[in-house]
Design an enzyme around this catalytic site. Structure first.
Site, PDB file in Angstrom:
ATOM      1  N   HIS A  99       0.619  -1.207  -0.083  1.00 13.97           N
ATOM      2  CA  HIS A  99      -0.320   0.175   0.269  1.00 13.97           C
ATOM      3  C   HIS A  99       0.915   1.077  -0.166  1.00 13.97           C
ATOM      4  O   HIS A  99       0.329   2.796  -0.750  1.00 13.97           O
ATOM      5  CB  HIS A  99      -1.217   0.282   1.454  1.00 13.97           C
ATOM      6  CG  HIS A  99      -2.104  -0.980   1.215  1.00 13.97           C
ATOM      7  ND1 HIS A  99      -2.904  -1.546   0.478  1.00 13.97           N
ATOM      8  CD2 HIS A  99      -1.903  -2.240   2.226  1.00 13.97           C
ATOM      9  CE1 HIS A  99      -3.631  -2.376   0.284  1.00 13.97           C
ATOM     10  NE2 HIS A  99      -3.258  -3.027   1.790  1.00 13.97           N
ATOM     11  N   ASP A 142      -2.778 -10.739  -1.718  1.00 15.39           N
ATOM     12  CA  ASP A 142      -3.303 -10.755   0.003  1.00 15.39           C
ATOM     13  C   ASP A 142      -4.809  -9.817  -1.075  1.00 15.39           C
ATOM     14  O   ASP A 142      -4.978  -9.421  -1.664  1.00 15.39           O
ATOM     15  CB  ASP A 142      -2.625  -9.019  -1.025  1.00 15.39           C
ATOM     16  CG  ASP A 142      -2.958  -8.315   1.255  1.00 15.39           C
ATOM     17  OD1 ASP A 142      -1.802  -8.749   2.295  1.00 15.39           O
ATOM     18  OD2 ASP A 142      -4.160  -7.090   1.408  1.00 15.39           O
TER      19      ASP A 142
HETATM   20 ZN   LIG Z   1      -4.031  -7.018   3.213  1.00 13.56          ZN
END
Ligand SMILES: [Zn+2]
Length: 373
Positions: free
Chosen positions: A146, A182
């Protein structure tokens, strides 16, 4: 007498620096670092002879020049200062709330160095594979997908996935596959390779209308030279093993065969598990193993070369089980793992919805990839 040599099996590198325990956002935060020790304790219990299968390698923290492959100097300096307790009035320019310690409301002390250890682990894993010292290398703590160029978010300080791929490109590689399994979409990775085209980024995650970071829709496909090289596969909440298998067969395998990467970087930990507390997907432990097996098969396209980055997961009971399940599929290890709960989802859950979204996705991708025409 015949002596059976168990060591004939090729070892994988297990890259781990115990100092990574400082990658910890504090009490009450979903990302705390006992995960690393928990995993190793579990591994030693389940596979007492694990050193027959793995060679442990201790990495160094990443250098600034490596961090700069994905981040601005201004951001790195801000992280260094804030992590030493220097109060920056403009801290929210560089980070969102979710990267702060809930008890202090500020960046956790020492986390910048810990972030460098994460990057150092992933870079070491990539180097071991690219130098042909190991076919598979697993970096414990990697996959902080991220983090963006000038902003940390989603528990991610430095984006080791991006740094790894950029370093390999600088070393002369021309085609890299990043496979992000993920539960959350890899918004930082997507942004970094949006206009690149040398990296095929395939990201399977929970539907972004239902989960952070809110990106990763099928029509996000990249731009310019990168157009068609960003592949987002959003799954409905509840989607289970058979949806993932369908995605591998219908999208990932044909794409990777056509792209022909020189190396695979996979990232993602246990958060697609049905009992994860931050997400709503329906993957079982067997499903994690199946992902590992699929990645092992995919890696045959690039002489077995694969780098595996594992860190996520927010149900601490599930985390070591799911990590080991993934790894057992990847390395073809025999380990018996049992779900800690009896309420296992139906493996066909949301398969109909998955088939619909895959049909739409193929319709977009056929403009870029022969395999979908
Ligand atoms: Zn995650």
């Amino acid at each position: 007498m015949i002596v059976y040599n168990k060591r004939m099996r090729e070892k994988a590198a297990l890259v781990y620096n115990p100092e990574i325990k400082k990658y910890n956002f504090g009490k009450g935060h979903p990302f705390t670092s006992e995960r690393f020790e928990n995993f190793f304790n579990f591994l030693k219990t389940k596979l007492p002879d694990y050193k027959d299968y793995f060679e442990e390698i201790k990495p160094e923290p990443a250098k600034e020049e490596d961090l700069k492959l994905a981040h601005s100097l201004e951001y790195i300096e801000a992280m260094k200062k804030a992590s030493q307790g220097i109060i920056l009035p403009n801290i929210f320019q560089y980070t969102t709330f979710d990267n702060l310690d809930p008890s202090t409301g500020y960046l956790p002390a020492g986390i910048e160095m810990a972030g460098r250890i994460v990057v150092g682990s992933s870079l070491t894993a990539a180097q071991l594979v690219i130098e042909n010292r190991f076919k598979k290398a697993i970096a414990i703590g990697g996959g902080l997908h991220h983090a963006k160029r000038e902003r940390g978010e989603g528990f991610c300080l430095y984006n080791d996935v991006v740094i790894c791929a950029k370093k390999l490109l600088n070393q002369g590689l021309k085609k890299i596959l990043i496979l992000d399994t993920d539960a959350h979409a890899g918004n930082g990775t997507e942004e970094a390779f949006w206009e690149d085209g040398r990296v095929l980024f395939i990201d399977i995650h929970q539907n972004p209308t239902t989960l952070y970071p809110g990106t990763g829709f099928i029509n996000e496909i990249g731009k310019g030279r990168g157009e068609g090289f960003i592949i987002n596969i959003p799954l409905s909440p509840g989607a289970s093993d058979n949806s993932y298998q369908y995605v591998f067969e219908e999208i990932i395998l044909p794409l990777v065969k056509e792209f022909k990467p020189e190396i695979i970087i996979r990232n993602g930990g246990s958060d697609p598990h049905f009992a994860d507390i931050l997400t709503n997907l329906g993957l079982t432990l067997e499903g994690f193993k199946m992902i590992g097996e699929n990645v092992r098969k995919l890696s045959e396209i690039c002489q077995g070369k694969e780098v595996d980055l594992i860190a996520s997961g927010y149900n601490q009971k599930i985390l070591p089980l799911a990590w080991l399940s993934l790894i057992s599929g990847l390395l073809d290890l025999k380990v018996k793992l049992e779900e800690p709960t009896r309420e296992i989802p139906n493996k066909d859950s949301k398969l109909k919805e998955t088939k619909e979204i895959i049909k739409e996705l193929k319709d977009i991708l056929k403009n870029y990839w022969k395999c979908f025409r």
